[in-house]
Design a protein around this motif. Structure first.
Motif, PDB file in Angstrom:
ATOM      1  N   GLN A   1      -9.987  -0.242  -1.206  1.00  0.00           N
ATOM      2  CA  GLN A   1      -9.061  -0.860  -2.147  1.00  0.00           C
ATOM      3  C   GLN A   1      -8.997  -0.047  -3.426  1.00  0.00           C
ATOM      4  OE1 GLN A   1     -10.736  -4.761  -2.854  1.00  0.00           O
ATOM      5  NE2 GLN A   1     -11.757  -4.075  -4.708  1.00  0.00           N
ATOM      6  N   GLY A   2      -7.921  -0.275  -4.173  1.00  0.00           N
ATOM      7  CA  GLY A   2      -7.801   0.289  -5.510  1.00  0.00           C
ATOM      8  C   GLY A   2      -6.820   1.431  -5.623  1.00  0.00           C
ATOM      9  N   ASN A   3      -6.774   1.967  -6.855  1.00  0.00           N
ATOM     10  CA  ASN A   3      -5.914   3.106  -7.173  1.00  0.00           C
ATOM     11  C   ASN A   3      -6.724   4.095  -7.995  1.00  0.00           C
ATOM     12  OD1 ASN A   3      -3.934   4.892  -7.863  1.00  0.00           O
ATOM     13  ND2 ASN A   3      -2.759   3.471  -9.116  1.00  0.00           N
TER      14      ASN A   3
ATOM     15  N   VAL B   1      -6.974  -1.462   4.518  1.00  0.00           N
ATOM     16  CA  VAL B   1      -6.623  -1.051   3.157  1.00  0.00           C
ATOM     17  C   VAL B   1      -6.000  -2.268   2.487  1.00  0.00           C
ATOM     18  CG1 VAL B   1      -5.362   0.577   1.720  1.00  0.00           C
ATOM     19  CG2 VAL B   1      -6.237   1.318   3.944  1.00  0.00           C
ATOM     20  N   THR B   2      -6.597  -2.704   1.375  1.00  0.00           N
ATOM     21  CA  THR B   2      -6.179  -3.951   0.751  1.00  0.00           C
ATOM     22  C   THR B   2      -4.909  -3.792  -0.076  1.00  0.00           C
ATOM     23  OG1 THR B   2      -7.536  -3.645  -1.219  1.00  0.00           O
ATOM     24  CG2 THR B   2      -8.568  -4.754   0.664  1.00  0.00           C
TER      25      THR B   2
ATOM     26  N   ALA C   1      -7.594   4.492  -3.802  1.00  0.00           N
ATOM     27  CA  ALA C   1      -8.358   3.650  -2.877  1.00  0.00           C
ATOM     28  C   ALA C   1      -9.747   4.224  -2.649  1.00  0.00           C
ATOM     29  CB  ALA C   1      -7.611   3.523  -1.547  1.00  0.00           C
TER      30      ALA C   1
ATOM     31  N   VAL D   1       0.846  -1.200   0.000  1.00  0.00           N
ATOM     32  CA  VAL D   1       0.000   0.000   0.000  1.00  0.00           C
ATOM     33  C   VAL D   1       0.882   1.250   0.000  1.00  0.00           C
ATOM     34  CG1 VAL D   1      -1.706   1.309   1.340  1.00  0.00           C
ATOM     35  CG2 VAL D   1      -1.901  -1.178   1.150  1.00  0.00           C
TER      36      VAL D   1
ATOM     37  N   SER E   1      -3.085  -0.989  -2.886  1.00  0.00           N
ATOM     38  CA  SER E   1      -3.885   0.234  -2.994  1.00  0.00           C
ATOM     39  C   SER E   1      -3.015   1.479  -2.885  1.00  0.00           C
ATOM     40  CB  SER E   1      -4.956   0.265  -1.898  1.00  0.00           C
ATOM     41  OG  SER E   1      -5.859  -0.791  -2.046  1.00  0.00           O
TER      42      SER E   1
END
Length: 163
Positions: free
Chosen positions: A152-154, A135-136, A156, A121, A139
Motif C-alpha cells: 500500500q501507499g505512494n 495492492v490496496t 507502494a 491503483v 496505491s
C-alpha cells in the motif's frame, strides 16, 4: 502550439492505434460486463489469462497495450491505471536536457496469477505484481511487489506478508 509527438510511425500503426483507442474508450464509457471488457482488451493486444475480472473504468496503456500481461485469476477493481510507457513533454526535454533520459521509459507490466488490484491503483512501467499479492486502494506502484504480500501507499510498499 502543442508539444505532443505522434508515437505511431507508420500508417498501419496509426490505424491500429486509432482502433485501440476507440476500443479503450468503449470499455471506459459504455456499460458492459467484466467479461466483455476482458474480450475487448484482448482485441487491443493485452495478454489476459483465464478467469480475470476487469472492473469499471480500468485504463490500460493506449500506446503499448501489448506490453501488459495479466495472468489467470486476477481481479482488477475499478478506477485503475496501468501504464507501460512514459515520455515527458517536449518542452521539458528542451529546458531540462537530462529529463528525457531520466523519465522516458517503455517497459512491460505483468500482474501474476491470483493478484488483486483494488480500487484506484496506478501501476507504472516496468512493474511486476507477484502471485497472490494484494495492492490496496489508491496505491501508486513504482517497483515490483513480491508474491504473497499486501502492498500500500505512494509509492507502494509491502506492509504485510501473507502466510
Amino acid at each position: 502550439m502543442g508539444s505532443a509527438t505522434l508515437e505511431e510511425k507508420s500508417l498501419k500503426a496509426l490505424f491500429k492505434a486509432v482502433i485501440g483507442r476507440f476500443l479503450q474508450m468503449t470499455t471506459l464509457y459504455i456499460p458492459m460486463t467484466p467479461l466483455m471488457r476482458v474480450k475487448i482488451q484482448r482485441i487491443r493486444g493485452v495478454c489476459i489469462g483465464e478467469n480475470v475480472f476487469l472492473g469499471t473504468d480500468v485504463y490500460l496503456d493506449l500506446v503499448h497495450p501489448d506490453m501488459i500481461t495479466i495472468e489467470d485469476n486476477v481481479a482488477i477493481s475499478g478506477r485503475n491505471t496501468i501504464i507501460t510507457h512514459s515520455c515527458p513533454p517536449y518542452h521539458f526535454k528542451e529546458n531540462h536536457p537530462r529529463v528525457g533520459s531520466i523519465f522516458s521509459k517503455v517497459s512491460p507490466v505483468t500482474i501474476k496469477k491470483g493478484a488483486w488490484i483494488t480500487v484506484g491503483v496506478v501501476i507504472l512501467p516496468g512493474v511486476t505484481i507477484g502471485e497472490n499479492a494484494i495492492v490496496t486502494a489508491g496505491s501508486v506502484v513504482t517497483k515490483n511487489i513480491p508474491a504473497n504480500c499486501i502492498a500500500q501507499g505512494n509509492p507502494a510498499e509491502v506492509v504485510y506478508e501473507l502466510k
